[in-house]
Enzyme design. Structure first.
Site, mmCIF file in Angstrom:
data_model
loop_
_atom_site.group_PDB
_atom_site.id
_atom_site.type_symbol
_atom_site.label_atom_id
_atom_site.label_comp_id
_atom_site.label_asym_id
_atom_site.label_seq_id
_atom_site.Cartn_x
_atom_site.Cartn_y
_atom_site.Cartn_z
ATOM 1 N N HIS A 81 0.846 -1.186 0.000
ATOM 2 C CA HIS A 81 0.000 0.000 0.000
ATOM 3 C C HIS A 81 0.888 1.245 0.000
ATOM 4 O O HIS A 81 2.095 1.157 0.260
ATOM 5 C CB HIS A 81 -0.928 -0.014 1.216
ATOM 6 C CG HIS A 81 -2.065 -1.001 1.068
ATOM 7 N ND1 HIS A 81 -3.149 -1.033 1.898
ATOM 8 C CD2 HIS A 81 -2.273 -1.985 0.150
ATOM 9 C CE1 HIS A 81 -3.993 -1.989 1.513
ATOM 10 N NE2 HIS A 81 -3.469 -2.586 0.457
ATOM 11 N N TRP A 124 -12.046 1.581 -39.259
ATOM 12 C CA TRP A 124 -11.973 2.361 -38.039
ATOM 13 C C TRP A 124 -12.487 3.751 -38.350
ATOM 14 O O TRP A 124 -11.947 4.411 -39.236
ATOM 15 C CB TRP A 124 -10.514 2.470 -37.536
ATOM 16 C CG TRP A 124 -9.882 1.135 -37.314
ATOM 17 C CD1 TRP A 124 -8.943 0.528 -38.072
ATOM 18 C CD2 TRP A 124 -10.132 0.248 -36.208
ATOM 19 N NE1 TRP A 124 -8.577 -0.676 -37.522
ATOM 20 C CE2 TRP A 124 -9.296 -0.870 -36.374
ATOM 21 C CE3 TRP A 124 -10.982 0.300 -35.104
ATOM 22 C CZ2 TRP A 124 -9.302 -1.931 -35.467
ATOM 23 C CZ3 TRP A 124 -10.969 -0.757 -34.220
ATOM 24 C CH2 TRP A 124 -10.131 -1.850 -34.407
ATOM 25 N N ARG A 152 -4.022 -3.805 -24.897
ATOM 26 C CA ARG A 152 -2.780 -4.057 -25.629
ATOM 27 C C ARG A 152 -1.768 -2.992 -25.218
ATOM 28 O O ARG A 152 -1.711 -1.907 -25.810
ATOM 29 C CB ARG A 152 -3.058 -4.037 -27.133
ATOM 30 C CG ARG A 152 -4.070 -5.124 -27.550
ATOM 31 C CD ARG A 152 -4.296 -5.197 -29.037
ATOM 32 N NE ARG A 152 -5.061 -4.115 -29.572
ATOM 33 C CZ ARG A 152 -6.405 -4.059 -29.607
ATOM 34 N NH1 ARG A 152 -7.132 -5.057 -29.119
ATOM 35 N NH2 ARG A 152 -7.030 -3.020 -30.123
ATOM 36 N N THR A 208 -22.214 5.873 -36.441
ATOM 37 C CA THR A 208 -21.326 4.987 -35.689
ATOM 38 C C THR A 208 -20.803 3.810 -36.527
ATOM 39 O O THR A 208 -19.809 3.193 -36.176
ATOM 40 C CB THR A 208 -22.039 4.471 -34.419
ATOM 41 O OG1 THR A 208 -21.105 3.808 -33.602
ATOM 42 C CG2 THR A 208 -23.168 3.522 -34.742
ATOM 43 N N GLU A 226 -18.312 -0.321 -24.383
ATOM 44 C CA GLU A 226 -17.870 -0.138 -25.776
ATOM 45 C C GLU A 226 -18.813 -0.961 -26.636
ATOM 46 O O GLU A 226 -18.514 -2.091 -27.011
ATOM 47 C CB GLU A 226 -16.441 -0.650 -25.969
ATOM 48 C CG GLU A 226 -15.378 0.184 -25.304
ATOM 49 C CD GLU A 226 -13.993 -0.158 -25.829
ATOM 50 O OE1 GLU A 226 -13.746 -0.025 -27.038
ATOM 51 O OE2 GLU A 226 -13.156 -0.577 -25.013
ATOM 52 N N GLU A 256 1.284 3.759 1.958
ATOM 53 C CA GLU A 256 1.977 4.099 3.203
ATOM 54 C C GLU A 256 3.230 3.237 3.360
ATOM 55 O O GLU A 256 4.296 3.716 3.763
ATOM 56 C CB GLU A 256 1.056 3.858 4.414
ATOM 57 C CG GLU A 256 -0.219 4.690 4.432
ATOM 58 C CD GLU A 256 -1.388 4.027 3.699
ATOM 59 O OE1 GLU A 256 -1.151 3.334 2.687
ATOM 60 O OE2 GLU A 256 -2.533 4.214 4.144
ATOM 61 N N ASP A 296 -18.504 -7.275 -35.427
ATOM 62 C CA ASP A 296 -17.072 -6.910 -35.523
ATOM 63 C C ASP A 296 -16.122 -8.006 -35.062
ATOM 64 O O ASP A 296 -14.922 -7.918 -35.334
ATOM 65 C CB ASP A 296 -16.786 -5.682 -34.638
ATOM 66 C CG ASP A 296 -17.466 -4.431 -35.141
ATOM 67 O OD1 ASP A 296 -18.093 -4.495 -36.201
ATOM 68 O OD2 ASP A 296 -17.353 -3.400 -34.458
ATOM 69 N N ARG A 324 -9.315 1.579 -21.378
ATOM 70 C CA ARG A 324 -9.424 0.146 -21.027
ATOM 71 C C ARG A 324 -8.495 -0.180 -19.856
ATOM 72 O O ARG A 324 -8.857 -0.947 -18.963
ATOM 73 C CB ARG A 324 -9.044 -0.730 -22.228
ATOM 74 C CG ARG A 324 -10.123 -0.784 -23.260
ATOM 75 C CD ARG A 324 -9.803 -1.818 -24.333
ATOM 76 N NE ARG A 324 -10.710 -1.645 -25.463
ATOM 77 C CZ ARG A 324 -10.554 -2.180 -26.657
ATOM 78 N NH1 ARG A 324 -9.500 -2.958 -26.900
ATOM 79 N NH2 ARG A 324 -11.424 -1.979 -27.621
HETATM 80 N N1 LIG Z 1 -18.409 3.453 -33.165
HETATM 81 C C1 LIG Z 1 -18.293 2.799 -32.035
HETATM 82 O O1 LIG Z 1 -17.781 3.321 -31.022
HETATM 83 C C2 LIG Z 1 -18.767 1.396 -31.981
HETATM 84 C C3 LIG Z 1 -18.503 0.601 -30.861
HETATM 85 C C4 LIG Z 1 -18.997 -0.683 -30.842
HETATM 86 C C5 LIG Z 1 -19.741 -1.145 -31.924
HETATM 87 N N2 LIG Z 1 -19.963 -0.345 -32.999
HETATM 88 C C6 LIG Z 1 -20.757 -0.818 -34.149
HETATM 89 O O2 LIG Z 1 -22.074 -1.010 -33.691
HETATM 90 C C7 LIG Z 1 -22.676 -2.037 -34.482
HETATM 91 C C8 LIG Z 1 -23.387 -2.993 -33.555
HETATM 92 O O3 LIG Z 1 -24.297 -2.233 -32.834
HETATM 93 P P1 LIG Z 1 -25.643 -2.798 -32.286
HETATM 94 O O4 LIG Z 1 -26.369 -1.603 -31.768
HETATM 95 O O5 LIG Z 1 -26.261 -3.665 -33.305
HETATM 96 O O6 LIG Z 1 -25.154 -3.778 -31.117
HETATM 97 P P2 LIG Z 1 -24.789 -3.589 -29.588
HETATM 98 O O7 LIG Z 1 -25.328 -2.297 -29.067
HETATM 99 O O8 LIG Z 1 -23.351 -3.833 -29.414
HETATM 100 O O9 LIG Z 1 -25.585 -4.799 -28.954
HETATM 101 C C9 LIG Z 1 -26.976 -4.738 -28.948
HETATM 102 C C10 LIG Z 1 -27.549 -6.009 -28.429
HETATM 103 O O10 LIG Z 1 -27.245 -6.171 -27.035
HETATM 104 C C11 LIG Z 1 -28.184 -7.050 -26.485
HETATM 105 N N3 LIG Z 1 -28.682 -6.598 -25.223
HETATM 106 C C12 LIG Z 1 -28.697 -7.327 -24.088
HETATM 107 N N4 LIG Z 1 -29.262 -6.656 -23.106
HETATM 108 C C13 LIG Z 1 -29.652 -5.479 -23.605
HETATM 109 C C14 LIG Z 1 -30.320 -4.361 -23.043
HETATM 110 N N5 LIG Z 1 -30.699 -4.328 -21.775
HETATM 111 N N6 LIG Z 1 -30.565 -3.305 -23.830
HETATM 112 C C15 LIG Z 1 -30.185 -3.303 -25.126
HETATM 113 N N7 LIG Z 1 -29.538 -4.332 -25.704
HETATM 114 C C16 LIG Z 1 -29.267 -5.418 -24.947
HETATM 115 C C17 LIG Z 1 -29.347 -7.112 -27.473
HETATM 116 O O11 LIG Z 1 -29.313 -8.377 -28.127
HETATM 117 P P3 LIG Z 1 -30.101 -9.628 -27.482
HETATM 118 O O12 LIG Z 1 -31.512 -9.164 -27.302
HETATM 119 O O13 LIG Z 1 -29.927 -10.723 -28.432
HETATM 120 O O14 LIG Z 1 -29.446 -9.859 -26.163
HETATM 121 C C18 LIG Z 1 -29.039 -6.037 -28.478
HETATM 122 O O15 LIG Z 1 -29.512 -6.266 -29.759
HETATM 123 C C19 LIG Z 1 -21.588 -2.692 -35.278
HETATM 124 O O16 LIG Z 1 -21.703 -2.259 -36.612
HETATM 125 C C20 LIG Z 1 -20.330 -2.154 -34.648
HETATM 126 O O17 LIG Z 1 -19.315 -2.033 -35.608
HETATM 127 C C21 LIG Z 1 -19.513 0.904 -33.050
#
Ligand SMILES: NC(=O)c1ccc[n+]([C@@H]2O[C@H](COP(=O)([O-])OP(=O)(O)OC[C@H]3O[C@@H](n4cnc5c(N)ncnc54)[C@H](OP(=O)(O)O)[C@@H]3O)[C@@H](O)[C@H]2O)c1
Length: 390
Positions: A62, A183, A220, A174, A317, A64, A213, A197
Site C-alpha cells: 500500500h 476504423w 494491448r 457509428t 464499448e 503508506e 465486428d 481500457r
Molecule cells: N463506433 C463505435 O464506437 C462502436 C462501438 C462498438 C460497436 N460499434 C458498431 O455497432 C454495431 C453494432 O451495434 P448494435 O447496436 O447492433 O449492437 P450492440 O449495441 O453492441 O448490442 C446490442 C444487443 O445487445 C443485447 N442486449 C442485451 N441486453 C440489452 C439491453 N438491456 N438493452 C439493449 N440491448 C441489450 C441485445 O441483443 P439480445 O436481445 O440478443 O441480447 C441487443 O440487440 C456494429 O456495426 C459495430 O461495428 C460501433
C-alpha cells in the site's frame, strides 16, 4: 480526528496542502489498482519530504508502506500525508495503521475517510487509540475523491462508475449501413481508448458488436501512449486484462469469437437461458441477469459487476442499441465521444437509438467536462445533467 481547512493552518503545518497535493499526484500515477482505490502517501520530517509511495496494484504494498520503505530509518516523528484513510485490516497485505505505528510517525493527515465498511473510520480510530493525532485536510477531499469515483460509488451505492465510449463521424454515425465501423476514428484515438481500457475493471459490450465486428476488446499495452516512468509504475496492472463482458440475452456469442479466444476472463450475461448447445471454455462464465423483459437487465448487470466481480470502473464499448439503453436508463456517469472529421452519410447507422422523445423538454442533456483533440479527432467527455437541473 480534527478537521482542518487550509485557512486554519499555522506555521507548523502550512506545507500540508502542498504535500497532500503531491500525495494525490502520486495516487494519479496508478492507472488502476482494481478492486482497490488509487492512493498516494508522502512522509515529511522537519519540513523535508523523506518518503513517497503509491499503491500500484492489488496485492502490492500500500502507499503508506511504500513511502515508509522509501524513507528507511528516518520515519520516527514524521508526518504521514495520505490521500485516503489508512486501512486497519488485513487483506492481501497487512494493516497500514500497524506499519505507521511501528515506524513511529508522529501524526497522520488524510484527505478523506475510506468508504469501505471494513475500513471506514476504523483506521482513524486505531491510530488515535495508539495516541497518534489524525487530521482531515478537508479542502482537498473533493480532489482526492475524484480519482476514485468508481471505488467510492461501488462502496456507497453497490454500482461501478460507468463510462460509455462511442466513436462517431461528424454527422453522428457509428457504423456504415453494412455494419463496417473499423476504423471511424484515428489510431491516436484508439490508443486513447486503450488508456481507458487500462483504467477499467471491465469492458462491456453487446452481442450486436460481437457478431458484427468480432472484437477482442482486450488491453494491448504496446498500443498505449505512456512514458517510461508510467510504464514502470504500472507494470503489474498493464499485465492484467480487464474482465470482458457481453450482454447477450439469447446466448448467441460464438464459441470461436475473438473476445473468448483472447487472454483473460469473459462474463456473458444472458436473460432467458438462451441456447443450450454452447460449451464455452474455462475463461467464460455465463451469468443470468434478472430481467422482467426479454433483454438482460442493465441494473442487475452493474450490481453483479460491483458485488460479484468487485468492479470499480466499467467502460461500455457497444453499438448504438446497448449504448443508448445504458444512457436512457440513466446508468451512465460519463459519455466519452471521439468525433472523426468525416461524413458517413445518412445511410450509415446513427450513433444513438433513443425513442420516446417528444419535445425538447424530453432531451437527454449533458455537460461538457473536457474537450480536446486527439490525433485528428475531437475527444469530448460529458457528464449527464439530471432532469431536475436542466
Ligand atoms: N463506433 C463505435 O464506437 C462502436 C462501438 C462498438 C460497436 N460499434 C458498431 O455497432 C454495431 C453494432 O451495434 P448494435 O447496436 O447492433 O449492437 P450492440 O449495441 O453492441 O448490442 C446490442 C444487443 O445487445 C443485447 N442486449 C442485451 N441486453 C440489452 C439491453 N438491456 N438493452 C439493449 N440491448 C441489450 C441485445 O441483443 P439480445 O436481445 O440478443 O441480447 C441487443 O440487440 C456494429 O456495426 C459495430 O461495428 C460501433
Amino acid at each position: 480526528m480534527q478537521t482542518l481547512s487550509n485557512n486554519e493552518l499555522n506555521e507548523a503545518n502550512i506545507d500540508w496542502p502542498v504535500n497532500m497535493r503531491r500525495a494525490i499526484e502520486l495516487a494519479c500515477n496508478v492507472i488502476t489498482a482494481t478492486p482497490n482505490p488509487r492512493v498516494g502517501c508522502v512522509l515529511v520530517k522537519d519540513g523535508v519530504v523523506i518518503g513517497e509511495g503509491w499503491h500500484a496494484a492489488a496485492g502490492e504494498d500500500h502507499a503508506e508502506v511504500m513511502a515508509l520503505n522509501n524513507a528507511g530509518e528516518r520515519t520516527h516523528g514524521a508526518t504521514a500525508l495520505v490521500s485516503l484513510e489508512p486501512c486497519s485490516h488485513t487483506g492481501r497485505t497487512g494493516p497500514c495503521t500497524d506499519a505507521l505505528l511501528e515506524a513511529g510517525v508522529a501524526e497522520v493527515v488524510i484527505a478523506g475517510i475510506d468508504p469501505d465498511p471494513k475500513v471506514s473510520g476504523k483506521g482513524v480510530a486505531t491510530l488515535e487509540k495508539a495516541g497518534i493525532p489524525v487530521f482531515h485536510l478537508v479542502d482537498l477531499e473533493a480532489t482526492a475523491r475524484a480519482i476514485n469515483s468508481g471505488y467510492i460509488k461501488r462502496q456507497q451505492l453497490g454500482l461501478p462508475y460507468v463510462c460509455c465510449k462511442l466513436a462517431m463521424s461528424l454527422d453522428g454515425r457509428t457504423a456504415l449501413a453494412n455494419g463496417e465501423s473499423k476504423w471511424i476514428s484515428s489510431a491516436a484515438a484508439r490508443a486513447d481508448v486503450q488508456k481507458q481500457r487500462a483504467r477499467s475493471s471491465a469492458i462491456v459490450t453487446g452481442i450486436g458488436t460481437v457478431l458484427a465486428d468480432d472484437p477482442s476488446l482486450n488491453l494491448r499495452p504496446d498500443e498505449l501512449d505512456l512514458d517510461t516512468d508510467s510504464r514502470a509504475h504500472n507494470k503489474i496492472s498493464l499485465a492484467r486484462q480487464p474482465l470482458r463482458v457481453v450482454l447477450d440475452s439469447q446466448l448467441r456469442t460464438p464459441v470461436a469469437s475473438r473476445i473468448i479466444a483472447a487472454d483473460g476472463d469473459v462474463i456473458i450475461y444472458t436473460a432467458k437461458g438462451g441456447r443450450k448447445d454452447q460449451t464455452f471454455p474455462d475463461n467464460v462464465e455465463v451469468v443470468k441477469a434478472a430481467n422482467a423483459a426479454a433483454s438482460v437487465s442493465l441494473l442487475s448487470v452493474l450490481e453483479s459487476l460491483a458485488s460479484k466481480f468487485a468492479c470499480n470502473e466499467v467502460l461500455v464499448e457497444a453499438g448504438s442499441i446497448l449504448s443508448s439503453a445504458f444512457i436512457q436508463s440513466g446508468l451512465v456517469d460519463e459519455l466519452l465521444v471521439y468525433i472523426a472529421p468525416r461524413l458517413l452519410g445518412s445511410d450509415a447507422k446513427a450513433s444513438f437509438e433513443l425513442t420516446g422523445l417528444q419535445s425538447l423538454a424530453d432531451s437527454i442533456d449533458f455537460e461538457i467536462k473536457d474537450l480536446g483533440k486527439v490525433g485528428k479527432d475531437i475527444r469530448v467527455s460529458l457528464v449527464p445533467v439530471s432532469p431536475a437541473d436542466k
